[in-house]
Design a protein around this motif. Structure first.
Motif, PDB file in Angstrom:
ATOM      1  N   VAL A  77      -1.354  13.542  -4.892  1.00 42.95           N
ATOM      2  CA  VAL A  77      -2.753  13.190  -5.165  1.00 42.95           C
ATOM      3  C   VAL A  77      -3.722  12.561  -4.158  1.00 42.95           C
ATOM      4  O   VAL A  77      -4.779  12.862  -4.038  1.00 42.95           O
ATOM      5  CB  VAL A  77      -2.794  12.352  -6.771  1.00 42.95           C
ATOM      6  CG1 VAL A  77      -4.200  11.842  -6.750  1.00 42.95           C
ATOM      7  CG2 VAL A  77      -2.158  12.823  -7.780  1.00 42.95           C
ATOM      8  N   PHE A  78      -2.878  11.677  -3.257  1.00 37.79           N
ATOM      9  CA  PHE A  78      -3.543  11.000  -2.230  1.00 37.79           C
ATOM     10  C   PHE A  78      -4.068  11.884  -1.217  1.00 37.79           C
ATOM     11  O   PHE A  78      -5.097  11.789  -0.565  1.00 37.79           O
ATOM     12  CB  PHE A  78      -2.378  10.174  -1.703  1.00 37.79           C
ATOM     13  CG  PHE A  78      -2.870   9.416  -0.282  1.00 37.79           C
ATOM     14  CD1 PHE A  78      -3.802   8.512  -0.382  1.00 37.79           C
ATOM     15  CD2 PHE A  78      -1.963   9.331   0.779  1.00 37.79           C
ATOM     16  CE1 PHE A  78      -4.269   7.683   0.639  1.00 37.79           C
ATOM     17  CE2 PHE A  78      -2.370   8.851   1.876  1.00 37.79           C
ATOM     18  CZ  PHE A  78      -3.567   7.957   1.849  1.00 37.79           C
ATOM     19  N   ILE A 120      16.158   3.586   5.351  1.00 41.01           N
ATOM     20  CA  ILE A 120      14.565   3.472   4.646  1.00 41.01           C
ATOM     21  C   ILE A 120      14.526   4.966   4.050  1.00 41.01           C
ATOM     22  O   ILE A 120      14.221   4.929   2.980  1.00 41.01           O
ATOM     23  CB  ILE A 120      13.785   3.366   5.798  1.00 41.01           C
ATOM     24  CG1 ILE A 120      13.725   2.136   6.853  1.00 41.01           C
ATOM     25  CG2 ILE A 120      12.378   3.849   5.616  1.00 41.01           C
ATOM     26  CD1 ILE A 120      13.068   1.896   8.042  1.00 41.01           C
ATOM     27  N   ASN A 121      14.808   5.744   4.728  1.00 36.00           N
ATOM     28  CA  ASN A 121      14.857   7.107   4.234  1.00 36.00           C
ATOM     29  C   ASN A 121      15.377   7.460   2.779  1.00 36.00           C
ATOM     30  O   ASN A 121      14.993   7.828   1.648  1.00 36.00           O
ATOM     31  CB  ASN A 121      15.569   8.414   4.890  1.00 36.00           C
ATOM     32  CG  ASN A 121      14.321   8.839   5.765  1.00 36.00           C
ATOM     33  OD1 ASN A 121      13.126   8.918   5.427  1.00 36.00           O
ATOM     34  ND2 ASN A 121      14.663   9.053   7.156  1.00 36.00           N
ATOM     35  N   GLY A 122      16.622   6.601   2.530  1.00 40.42           N
ATOM     36  CA  GLY A 122      17.460   6.630   1.491  1.00 40.42           C
ATOM     37  C   GLY A 122      16.523   6.086   0.086  1.00 40.42           C
ATOM     38  O   GLY A 122      16.938   6.760  -0.856  1.00 40.42           O
ATOM     39  N   GLY A 123      15.821   5.295   0.567  1.00 41.62           N
ATOM     40  CA  GLY A 123      15.062   4.485  -0.861  1.00 41.62           C
ATOM     41  C   GLY A 123      13.753   5.591  -0.897  1.00 41.62           C
ATOM     42  O   GLY A 123      13.383   5.867  -2.043  1.00 41.62           O
ATOM     43  N   ILE A 124      13.156   5.980   0.083  1.00 41.66           N
ATOM     44  CA  ILE A 124      11.798   6.579   0.039  1.00 41.66           C
ATOM     45  C   ILE A 124      11.971   8.028  -0.592  1.00 41.66           C
ATOM     46  O   ILE A 124      11.218   8.503  -1.311  1.00 41.66           O
ATOM     47  CB  ILE A 124      11.091   6.569   1.442  1.00 41.66           C
ATOM     48  CG1 ILE A 124      10.568   5.442   1.653  1.00 41.66           C
ATOM     49  CG2 ILE A 124      10.091   7.939   1.523  1.00 41.66           C
ATOM     50  CD1 ILE A 124       9.551   5.392   3.003  1.00 41.66           C
ATOM     51  N   TYR A 181       0.790  -1.154   0.173  1.00 41.58           N
ATOM     52  CA  TYR A 181       0.125  -0.038  -0.053  1.00 41.58           C
ATOM     53  C   TYR A 181       0.908   1.157  -0.068  1.00 41.58           C
ATOM     54  O   TYR A 181       0.606   2.402  -0.804  1.00 41.58           O
ATOM     55  CB  TYR A 181      -1.042  -0.035   1.079  1.00 41.58           C
ATOM     56  CG  TYR A 181      -1.896   1.082   1.349  1.00 41.58           C
ATOM     57  CD1 TYR A 181      -2.714   1.275   0.284  1.00 41.58           C
ATOM     58  CD2 TYR A 181      -1.975   1.911   2.364  1.00 41.58           C
ATOM     59  CE1 TYR A 181      -3.739   2.417   0.228  1.00 41.58           C
ATOM     60  CE2 TYR A 181      -2.918   2.869   2.421  1.00 41.58           C
ATOM     61  CZ  TYR A 181      -3.535   3.094   1.452  1.00 41.58           C
ATOM     62  OH  TYR A 181      -4.507   4.367   1.385  1.00 41.58           O
ATOM     63  N   ILE A 182       1.970   1.076   0.867  1.00 45.10           N
ATOM     64  CA  ILE A 182       2.854   2.277   0.850  1.00 45.10           C
ATOM     65  C   ILE A 182       3.432   2.483  -0.573  1.00 45.10           C
ATOM     66  O   ILE A 182       3.542   3.880  -1.090  1.00 45.10           O
ATOM     67  CB  ILE A 182       4.131   2.148   1.956  1.00 45.10           C
ATOM     68  CG1 ILE A 182       3.257   2.111   3.363  1.00 45.10           C
ATOM     69  CG2 ILE A 182       4.898   2.966   1.861  1.00 45.10           C
ATOM     70  CD1 ILE A 182       4.581   2.025   4.495  1.00 45.10           C
ATOM     71  N   LYS A 183       3.686   1.562  -1.148  1.00 42.73           N
ATOM     72  CA  LYS A 183       4.341   1.739  -2.515  1.00 42.73           C
ATOM     73  C   LYS A 183       3.456   2.290  -3.226  1.00 42.73           C
ATOM     74  O   LYS A 183       3.902   2.793  -4.368  1.00 42.73           O
ATOM     75  CB  LYS A 183       4.964   0.221  -2.988  1.00 42.73           C
ATOM     76  CG  LYS A 183       6.044  -0.059  -2.392  1.00 42.73           C
ATOM     77  CD  LYS A 183       7.093  -0.947  -2.952  1.00 42.73           C
ATOM     78  CE  LYS A 183       6.492  -2.219  -3.733  1.00 42.73           C
ATOM     79  NZ  LYS A 183       7.373  -2.867  -4.409  1.00 42.73           N
ATOM     80  N   ILE A 184       2.082   1.647  -3.378  1.00 43.44           N
ATOM     81  CA  ILE A 184       1.125   2.184  -4.454  1.00 43.44           C
ATOM     82  C   ILE A 184       0.981   3.765  -4.052  1.00 43.44           C
ATOM     83  O   ILE A 184       0.879   4.525  -5.050  1.00 43.44           O
ATOM     84  CB  ILE A 184       0.009   1.375  -4.134  1.00 43.44           C
ATOM     85  CG1 ILE A 184       0.038   0.000  -4.533  1.00 43.44           C
ATOM     86  CG2 ILE A 184      -1.234   2.232  -5.148  1.00 43.44           C
ATOM     87  CD1 ILE A 184      -1.104  -0.984  -4.423  1.00 43.44           C
ATOM     88  N   ILE A 185       0.955   4.156  -2.938  1.00 43.83           N
ATOM     89  CA  ILE A 185       0.725   5.376  -2.602  1.00 43.83           C
ATOM     90  C   ILE A 185       2.013   6.234  -3.033  1.00 43.83           C
ATOM     91  O   ILE A 185       1.614   7.559  -3.815  1.00 43.83           O
ATOM     92  CB  ILE A 185       0.285   5.707  -0.954  1.00 43.83           C
ATOM     93  CG1 ILE A 185      -0.898   5.354  -0.836  1.00 43.83           C
ATOM     94  CG2 ILE A 185       0.496   7.317  -0.698  1.00 43.83           C
ATOM     95  CD1 ILE A 185      -1.292   5.278   0.736  1.00 43.83           C
ATOM     96  N   ALA A 186       3.063   5.965  -2.626  1.00 46.20           N
ATOM     97  CA  ALA A 186       4.155   6.943  -2.898  1.00 46.20           C
ATOM     98  C   ALA A 186       4.675   6.781  -4.454  1.00 46.20           C
ATOM     99  O   ALA A 186       4.881   7.735  -5.083  1.00 46.20           O
ATOM    100  CB  ALA A 186       5.321   6.542  -1.964  1.00 46.20           C
ATOM    101  N   ARG A 187       4.674   5.571  -4.920  1.00 52.06           N
ATOM    102  CA  ARG A 187       5.259   5.485  -6.161  1.00 52.06           C
ATOM    103  C   ARG A 187       4.261   5.300  -7.472  1.00 52.06           C
ATOM    104  O   ARG A 187       4.515   5.459  -8.495  1.00 52.06           O
ATOM    105  CB  ARG A 187       6.078   4.172  -6.260  1.00 52.06           C
ATOM    106  CG  ARG A 187       7.323   4.323  -4.939  1.00 52.06           C
ATOM    107  CD  ARG A 187       8.415   3.168  -5.395  1.00 52.06           C
ATOM    108  NE  ARG A 187       8.669   3.333  -6.788  1.00 52.06           N
ATOM    109  CZ  ARG A 187       8.874   2.030  -7.757  1.00 52.06           C
ATOM    110  NH1 ARG A 187       8.538   1.097  -6.859  1.00 52.06           N
ATOM    111  NH2 ARG A 187       9.252   1.893  -8.654  1.00 52.06           N
ATOM    112  N   GLY A 188       3.136   5.152  -7.063  1.00 54.48           N
ATOM    113  CA  GLY A 188       2.131   4.747  -7.962  1.00 54.48           C
ATOM    114  C   GLY A 188       1.203   6.057  -8.278  1.00 54.48           C
ATOM    115  O   GLY A 188       1.214   6.535  -9.125  1.00 54.48           O
ATOM    116  N   VAL A 189       0.303   6.322  -7.130  1.00 50.75           N
ATOM    117  CA  VAL A 189      -0.676   7.501  -7.169  1.00 50.75           C
ATOM    118  C   VAL A 189       0.196   8.587  -6.861  1.00 50.75           C
ATOM    119  O   VAL A 189      -0.281   9.661  -7.684  1.00 50.75           O
ATOM    120  CB  VAL A 189      -1.799   7.359  -6.133  1.00 50.75           C
ATOM    121  CG1 VAL A 189      -2.730   8.248  -6.400  1.00 50.75           C
ATOM    122  CG2 VAL A 189      -2.390   5.794  -6.490  1.00 50.75           C
TER     123      VAL A 189
END
Lengths: 129, 495
Positions: free
Chosen positions: B276-277, B488-492, B264-272
């Motif tokens: 927009v969220f 974690i931050n490095g990726g996000i 879900y986190i990936k969908i929000i951050a990388r998809g939508v």
């Protein structure tokens, strides 16, 4: 709500409307029906409604299925194969889920001799005491 | 070896070997499953090292077909570190719960149990790595099937019914998720996260299809919230966690629902896309349910006398924390959510086997009053229980404390009424957590005159070693919180 609204809903977007109605029926059955077999039927209906939705978007009138036709390589002639691929994958997934649900139902029935989910819960609760 | 091959092998190896596991004898099946798990752990560590050394993210195309038709995997620092964490916790859960698998599951089903674990491992790794939303759906279903099987594998009364309820709620969630995904696909024509992000921002910039976008996003959120047991969809959780064998409980509580949230986190951050969220308003709804989950989960946990059910209900509250951090819709919030996933997984996966041992040496009754003095009868299990309980309460220097700090500072950065609500919920739930966990820890360490039973004399040295590894992991989560958070931050931040 005039005639144009109903025309949009039931004629122009017939597939979407149908799939949403079917999805709702399936969803409610899976959630609320007490009979395990009917729940599974509801599940199948719910998933198939989504496949109808996807498949109807994958079809464009006047275009051919994505198989070479007389050696014609113009991509405008064919539909996108991806939605059909998704639907196929989805069908495989829901068949396996249906299988495991049915297997669980068989085991529950053998043990509790009923398909009613409330009755089974009641028996489980009484056994616990 | 090429990095792409490793990333694909992490998924394919357990998937392919799962069918082999089914045909083996129990001992060999266990050995194969555990070695596959160790291999996956090593490979994900390799991925992490490579990502760190090259300080970049990788996109791996499967086969020769590129976007938008092909399938992709994506590895950044966040994915790599989550992969290492999940594989490690899976391994430790299986090892420390393995003692009871022989006891709880009939001998001719043990190989199948490990087969299911292998499938779960593959699904977990795929959910973490995939860059394609539909692949996400397929592995979501695989992990649902595997988790359902994990629940009914136990011979406990009512486990079958718990499994059925679990399957029903999860399938409802999957249905909603698939519908949301179809709507998103019909809007964007893309399945890869990068493509969806681009098209969604184009669509949102033109102000078109806002209704459809909102419906799609809501369905996806609702579906995944149902699957990961966000309040009020948590009704299946207590029975499913407390009636299965300890290894299953550990896996279910620490990995299955967490992998859904990570997707879900990936969908929000990388998809939508976060903006927009935020604009859709779905995040505020999520905030409301998260706060309810935090408070109600703790209140429910207090009312439980059965210690395993109490721990299960505390999961409801902890899942609330994760969704709370997600609902801030900031990168800081998402990073806090990922850290909370870690901290909670490490603590919960340890609590279930520890409690099981405590119950065992106390005559097999799961009522927490009967645990009196069990901390002296099973010292390592008692210590593990105390560490896990203190971590979830949020006591320094354990993982749970750092997680709460990260969530609170993310809330502080968001500001407005959301900050007050979030901090208020954190404060209330910390007090409630202390009520039920401290109560149990104190009971465990009270003197009692119970005579040692047969279980007391059992040789459990290996089990103790695994619990010690778990305790070390929890300490590391707290002490090394800064460096884990940096990863974690490095990726996000580059998503």
């Amino acid at each position: 709500m005039d005639g144009a609204f109903f025309k949009t809903l039931f004629v122009d977007h017939m597939h979407e409307t149908a799939s949403i109605v079917l999805f709702s029926i399936g969803f409610t059955t899976l959630l609320l029906n007490k009979n395990l077999i009917k729940k599974i039927i509801g599940f199948s209906m719910m998933d198939n409604a989504i496949y109808l939705f996807l498949a109807s978007y994958g079809y464009i009138e006047g275009r051919f299925s994505p198989i070479y036709r007389d050696g014609n390589t113009d991509s405008g002639l064919y539909v996108n194969p991806l939605p059909a691929g998704l639907v196929l994958t989805g069908i495989v997934v829901s068949v396996s889920v249906t299988a495991i649900l049915l297997a669980l139902t068989v085991r529950l029935y053998r043990r509790y001799h009923t398909l009613n989910i409330d009755e089974i819960s009641e028996i489980v609760r009484r056994e616990g005491k | 070896m090429r990095l792409g091959t490793v990333a694909i092998l992490v998924i394919l190896l357990p998937l392919m070997l799962s069918s082999v596991t089914a045909a083996l004898r129990p001992k060999k099946a266990r050995a194969l499953m555990l070695s596959v798990n160790v291999l996956c752990l090593l490979m994900s560590a390799y991925l992490l090292i490579q990502v760190l050394r090259q300080n970049a993210a990788f996109t791996v195309s499967m086969g020769e077909i590129g976007a938008p038709f092909g399938n992709e995997l994506f590895v950044s620092k966040t994915e790599a570190v989550v992969l290492v964490g999940f594989d490690l916790i899976m391994l430790l859960s299986l090892l420390s719960g393995g003692r009871k698998i022989v006891h709880d599951i009939s001998i001719n089903r043990i190989s199948l149990y490990y087969t299911v674990c292998s499938l779960l491992l593959a699904a977990m790794n795929a959910l973490v790595l995939t860059n394609d939303i539909f692949t996400g759906y397929v592995f979501l279903e695989i992990s649902t099937i595997a988790a359902g099987a994990l629940i009914f594998a136990g011979s406990k009364r009512g486990a079958l019914m718990a499994s059925m309820r679990y399957m029903i709620m999860n399938l409802l969630g999957s249905g909603l998720f698939l519908f949301g995904l179809s709507i998103l696909y019909s809007l964007t024509g893309e399945l890869l996260f990068s493509g969806i992000l681009q098209k969604v921002s184009e669509v949102a910039a033109q102000g078109k299809y806002t209704g459809a976008l909102f419906v799609g996003l809501t369905l996806i959120s609702l579906g995944l919230a149902m699957k990961s047991a966000l309040f009020p969809f948590h009704t299946w959780l207590p029975n499913a966690y407390s009636l299965s064998t300890p290894a299953s409980s550990s896996l279910l509580s620490s990995l299955v629902s967490k992998a859904y949230i990570f997707l879900y986190i990936k969908i929000i951050a990388r998809g939508v896309g976060l903006s927009v969220f935020r604009e859709s308003g779905a995040n505020d709804v999520l905030l409301l349910y998260a706060v309810l989950a935090i408070v109600m989960g703790s209140v429910d946990a207090i009312q439980q006398h059965n210690v395993r059910r109490m721990i299960s209900y505390s999961s409801v509250a902890q899942i609330g924390y994760i969704f709370l951090a997600v609902s801030f819709a900031t990168r800081q919030g998402l990073a806090a959510a990922v850290f909370q996933i870690f901290a909670h997984s490490a603590a919960k996966a340890m609590l279930f086997p520890a409690v099981d041992r405590l119950v065992e040496v106390s005559g097999g009754n799961e009522n927490f009053r009967d645990l009196r003095g069990s901390g002296y009868r099973a010292p390592v299990a008692g210590l593990a229980f105390a560490v896990g309980a203190f971590s979830i309460e949020g006591t320094p220097p354990l993982g749970g404390f750092s997680a709460k700090v990260f969530v609170a500072s993310a809330a502080y950065a968001v500001g407005s009424w959301r900050m007050y609500v979030a901090l208020g919920a954190l404060a209330i739930s910390t007090v409630l957590n202390i009520v039920y966990f401290l109560r149990t820890v104190v009971t465990v360490y009270r003197k009692s005159d119970r005579q040692p039973n047969a279980f007391f004399h059992q040789k459990v040295n290996a089990f103790r070693a695994f619990l010690c590894a778990f305790i070390a992991l929890n300490l590391f989560m707290g002490v090394g919180a800064g460096s884990i958070m940096q990863l974690i931050n490095g990726g996000i931040n580059i998503w």
